[in-house]
Design a protein around this motif. Structure first.
Motif, PDB file in Angstrom:
ATOM      1  N   THR A 169      -4.719 -59.791 -84.151  1.00 21.54           N
ATOM      2  CA  THR A 169      -4.505 -58.861 -85.268  1.00 21.54           C
ATOM      3  C   THR A 169      -3.566 -57.721 -84.867  1.00 21.54           C
ATOM      4  O   THR A 169      -2.961 -57.077 -85.726  1.00 21.54           O
ATOM      5  CB  THR A 169      -5.874 -58.289 -85.734  1.00 21.54           C
ATOM      6  OG1 THR A 169      -6.750 -59.388 -85.995  1.00 21.54           O
ATOM      7  CG2 THR A 169      -5.743 -57.474 -87.009  1.00 21.54           C
ATOM      8  N   GLU A 181      -6.593 -54.331 -95.638  1.00 24.52           N
ATOM      9  CA  GLU A 181      -5.834 -55.535 -95.278  1.00 24.52           C
ATOM     10  C   GLU A 181      -6.177 -55.962 -93.848  1.00 24.52           C
ATOM     11  O   GLU A 181      -6.358 -57.153 -93.568  1.00 24.52           O
ATOM     12  CB  GLU A 181      -4.339 -55.212 -95.327  1.00 24.52           C
ATOM     13  CG  GLU A 181      -3.598 -55.795 -96.498  1.00 24.52           C
ATOM     14  CD  GLU A 181      -2.137 -55.357 -96.473  1.00 24.52           C
ATOM     15  OE1 GLU A 181      -1.886 -54.172 -96.808  1.00 24.52           O
ATOM     16  OE2 GLU A 181      -1.284 -56.184 -96.108  1.00 24.52           O
ATOM     17  N   ALA A 184      -9.599 -57.455 -93.711  1.00 18.48           N
ATOM     18  CA  ALA A 184      -9.590 -58.811 -94.276  1.00 18.48           C
ATOM     19  C   ALA A 184      -9.012 -59.806 -93.271  1.00 18.48           C
ATOM     20  O   ALA A 184      -9.532 -60.919 -93.108  1.00 18.48           O
ATOM     21  CB  ALA A 184      -8.777 -58.828 -95.568  1.00 18.48           C
ATOM     22  N   GLU A 185      -7.936 -59.411 -92.578  1.00 19.72           N
ATOM     23  CA  GLU A 185      -7.328 -60.302 -91.573  1.00 19.72           C
ATOM     24  C   GLU A 185      -8.329 -60.627 -90.465  1.00 19.72           C
ATOM     25  O   GLU A 185      -8.422 -61.758 -90.006  1.00 19.72           O
ATOM     26  CB  GLU A 185      -6.091 -59.642 -90.944  1.00 19.72           C
ATOM     27  CG  GLU A 185      -4.858 -59.652 -91.818  1.00 19.72           C
ATOM     28  CD  GLU A 185      -4.312 -61.058 -92.081  1.00 19.72           C
ATOM     29  OE1 GLU A 185      -4.593 -61.971 -91.280  1.00 19.72           O
ATOM     30  OE2 GLU A 185      -3.628 -61.231 -93.095  1.00 19.72           O
ATOM     31  N   GLU A 187     -11.654 -60.562 -90.633  1.00 18.65           N
ATOM     32  CA  GLU A 187     -12.756 -61.415 -91.101  1.00 18.65           C
ATOM     33  C   GLU A 187     -12.271 -62.848 -91.367  1.00 18.65           C
ATOM     34  O   GLU A 187     -12.995 -63.815 -91.109  1.00 18.65           O
ATOM     35  CB  GLU A 187     -13.418 -60.766 -92.327  1.00 18.65           C
ATOM     36  CG  GLU A 187     -14.061 -59.430 -91.921  1.00 18.65           C
ATOM     37  CD  GLU A 187     -14.865 -58.739 -93.009  1.00 18.65           C
ATOM     38  OE1 GLU A 187     -14.959 -59.277 -94.124  1.00 18.65           O
ATOM     39  OE2 GLU A 187     -15.399 -57.640 -92.720  1.00 18.65           O
ATOM     40  N   TYR A 188     -11.040 -62.968 -91.855  1.00 20.11           N
ATOM     41  CA  TYR A 188     -10.434 -64.294 -92.045  1.00 20.11           C
ATOM     42  C   TYR A 188     -10.276 -64.986 -90.691  1.00 20.11           C
ATOM     43  O   TYR A 188     -10.632 -66.161 -90.524  1.00 20.11           O
ATOM     44  CB  TYR A 188      -9.084 -64.105 -92.729  1.00 20.11           C
ATOM     45  CG  TYR A 188      -8.273 -65.345 -92.964  1.00 20.11           C
ATOM     46  CD1 TYR A 188      -8.718 -66.338 -93.837  1.00 20.11           C
ATOM     47  CD2 TYR A 188      -7.037 -65.519 -92.339  1.00 20.11           C
ATOM     48  CE1 TYR A 188      -7.951 -67.477 -94.068  1.00 20.11           C
ATOM     49  CE2 TYR A 188      -6.263 -66.646 -92.573  1.00 20.11           C
ATOM     50  CZ  TYR A 188      -6.719 -67.620 -93.425  1.00 20.11           C
ATOM     51  OH  TYR A 188      -5.966 -68.731 -93.651  1.00 20.11           O
ATOM     52  N   GLY A 189      -9.795 -64.234 -89.714  1.00 17.19           N
ATOM     53  CA  GLY A 189      -9.592 -64.778 -88.364  1.00 17.19           C
ATOM     54  C   GLY A 189     -10.898 -65.270 -87.755  1.00 17.19           C
ATOM     55  O   GLY A 189     -10.927 -66.276 -87.053  1.00 17.19           O
ATOM     56  N   LYS A 191     -13.520 -66.502 -89.327  1.00 16.01           N
ATOM     57  CA  LYS A 191     -13.884 -67.812 -89.911  1.00 16.01           C
ATOM     58  C   LYS A 191     -12.908 -68.900 -89.483  1.00 16.01           C
ATOM     59  O   LYS A 191     -13.315 -70.021 -89.190  1.00 16.01           O
ATOM     60  CB  LYS A 191     -13.975 -67.703 -91.436  1.00 16.01           C
ATOM     61  CG  LYS A 191     -15.195 -66.895 -91.883  1.00 16.01           C
ATOM     62  CD  LYS A 191     -15.549 -67.097 -93.329  1.00 16.01           C
ATOM     63  CE  LYS A 191     -16.851 -66.363 -93.648  1.00 16.01           C
ATOM     64  NZ  LYS A 191     -17.236 -66.438 -95.052  1.00 16.01           N
ATOM     65  N   ARG A 192     -11.626 -68.549 -89.442  1.00 20.87           N
ATOM     66  CA  ARG A 192     -10.640 -69.542 -88.987  1.00 20.87           C
ATOM     67  C   ARG A 192     -10.931 -69.982 -87.552  1.00 20.87           C
ATOM     68  O   ARG A 192     -10.673 -71.104 -87.164  1.00 20.87           O
ATOM     69  CB  ARG A 192      -9.209 -68.946 -89.040  1.00 20.87           C
ATOM     70  CG  ARG A 192      -8.591 -68.869 -90.407  1.00 20.87           C
ATOM     71  CD  ARG A 192      -8.311 -70.234 -90.985  1.00 20.87           C
ATOM     72  NE  ARG A 192      -7.443 -71.042 -90.152  1.00 20.87           N
ATOM     73  CZ  ARG A 192      -6.178 -71.311 -90.408  1.00 20.87           C
ATOM     74  NH1 ARG A 192      -5.606 -70.822 -91.499  1.00 20.87           N
ATOM     75  NH2 ARG A 192      -5.463 -72.069 -89.607  1.00 20.87           N
TER      76      ARG A 192
END
Ligand code: ZN
Ligand code: ZN
Length: 372
Positions: A169, A181, A184-185, A187-189, A191-192
């Motif tokens: 990040t 933003e 969100a990055e 939390e997305y990371g 799960k990814r």
């Protein structure tokens, strides 16, 4: 007990062993059975990860009461307990079981932090009275504080995941991007990267807002020369990590640099104080004394850390005068910080495991001041 339960090699450190150790403590407490309603405790003791369940642990057997949404899941997950699917509510099913066997369940241990007054009334209604309630003295939480090898491996995975996500990040942290933003990055990371989600709502706090120790990320845009506190955690296999880093956008001012150095020194002092046999309060004192030597202790407004496992905050708490004695296998956060109104805040947080000699870091992201 089914064949699956007795042949399951994972149970050596898993639910069966945990139930056996719990029963020893239960006998010492003089209780006939323990009512477990806190879901992380239910999961710890029998493996069930659903959102509705009550576990009754008696001397000879354990019973999980859940509802029909979890029939298949319970069959898959539960080890060491009989599963009862309640048709008219889990409390009612439990009440009936207690009433049917009232001579065996005279003294019932429970946690005052988790069993509500309404739950107790409901269990005593319709002829279910006569229960002698015994406080459980946080029996399960105390067992949970010391992790087994499999738990440690899982927490380490969660710690490495959140460290990697943070490092990826970094390239996005620049003037003009919003706190939300970035959150969100992250939390997305998570799960990814194979995590089931964040272990708490990610904190991104910039500029003066970084002085709010638990700020929610907002629409505020980052700007040059600001400090940014990022506090994030991942869940893997039910286990949490929790890591904070503070970065500076552009070159840090001499004051920010001094503050950062003092917080890092305090964190190292706390880590060096960790070993089996010392109290949680000793570790907190080490961080506080270090900040005091830089006259910054009054800006350190929270405790030094907390236990970490199935929950992001669990026993022990590394706070002032806490008497819990640290043991090998405990997992702790070490997170001193300073918060100056109108200037900003700095916190550095790692997850560590208590080893025979001291402690090992589980989180791996760089700790030196990053000027982005
Ligand atoms: Zn944190
Ligand atoms: Zn924390």
């Amino acid at each position: 007990m089914s064949a699956r339960q007795t042949t399951n090699t994972e149970t050596r450190n898993g639910p069966l062993d945990r139930l056996a150790r719990l029963r020893v403590s239960l006998a010492e407490l003089g209780a006939d059975a323990l009512l477990v309603s806190h879901l992380p405790n239910v999961r710890y003791l029998c493996g069930f990860s659903g959102s509705a369940g009550l576990l009754l642990v008696a001397e000879s057997k354990a019973t999980l009461f859940t509802d029909s949404r979890y029939t298949f899941q319970a069959r898959e997950e539960v080890v060491g307990a009989e599963v009862r699917i309640a048709k008219k509510g889990v409390l009612r099913a439990l009440r009936e079981a207690l009433r049917r066997d009232r001579r065996r369940f005279r003294r019932l241990a429970y946690s005052a932090s988790h069993v509500t007054v309404a739950d107790k009334h409901s269990l005593e209604a319709n002829g279910g009275g006569g229960i002698r309630w015994v406080q459980d003295g946080n029996l399960v939480e105390k067992l949970r504080a010391v992790k087994d090898a499999r738990e440690l491996a899982t927490i380490r995975q969660a710690a490495i995941l959140v460290s990697d996500v943070f490092c990826r990040t970094l390239r996005l942290i620049r003037p003009g991007v919003s706190e939300l933003e970035l959150a969100a990055e992250i939390e997305y990371g998570i799960k990814r990267g194979g995590g089931s989600g964040p272990s708490f709502e990610t904190i991104v706090a910039s500029g003066e807002r970084s002085a709010w120790a638990h700020a929610r990320p907002g629409s505020k845009l980052l700007s040059k020369s600001e400090l940014v506190v990022l506090d994030q955690g991942a869940i893997i296999g039910g286990y949490c990590s929790d890591m904070t880093r503070t970065v500076c956008l552009g070159r840090a001012s001499p004051r920010a640099r001094d503050l950062y150095g003092a917080v890092l020194k305090a964190q190292q002092a706390a880590k060096q104080a960790i070993r089996p046999g010392v109290t949680a309060g000793d570790v907190d004192h080490a961080a506080r004394a270090s900040l005091k030597s830089s006259k910054l202790d009054r800006y350190f407004t929270h405790s030094t850390g907390h236990g970490l496992g199935l929950e992001v905050h669990e026993m022990p708490r590394l706070g002032k005068a806490e008497q819990t004695v640290l043991r090998e296998g405990m997992v702790l956060t070490v997170e001193p910080g300073v918060y100056l109104e109108g200037f900003g805040g700095i916190r550095i947080e790692d997850d560590v495991v208590v080893t025979a000699q001291g402690s090992d870091d589980l989180t791996t992201a760089p700790r030196d001041l990053l000027e982005l």
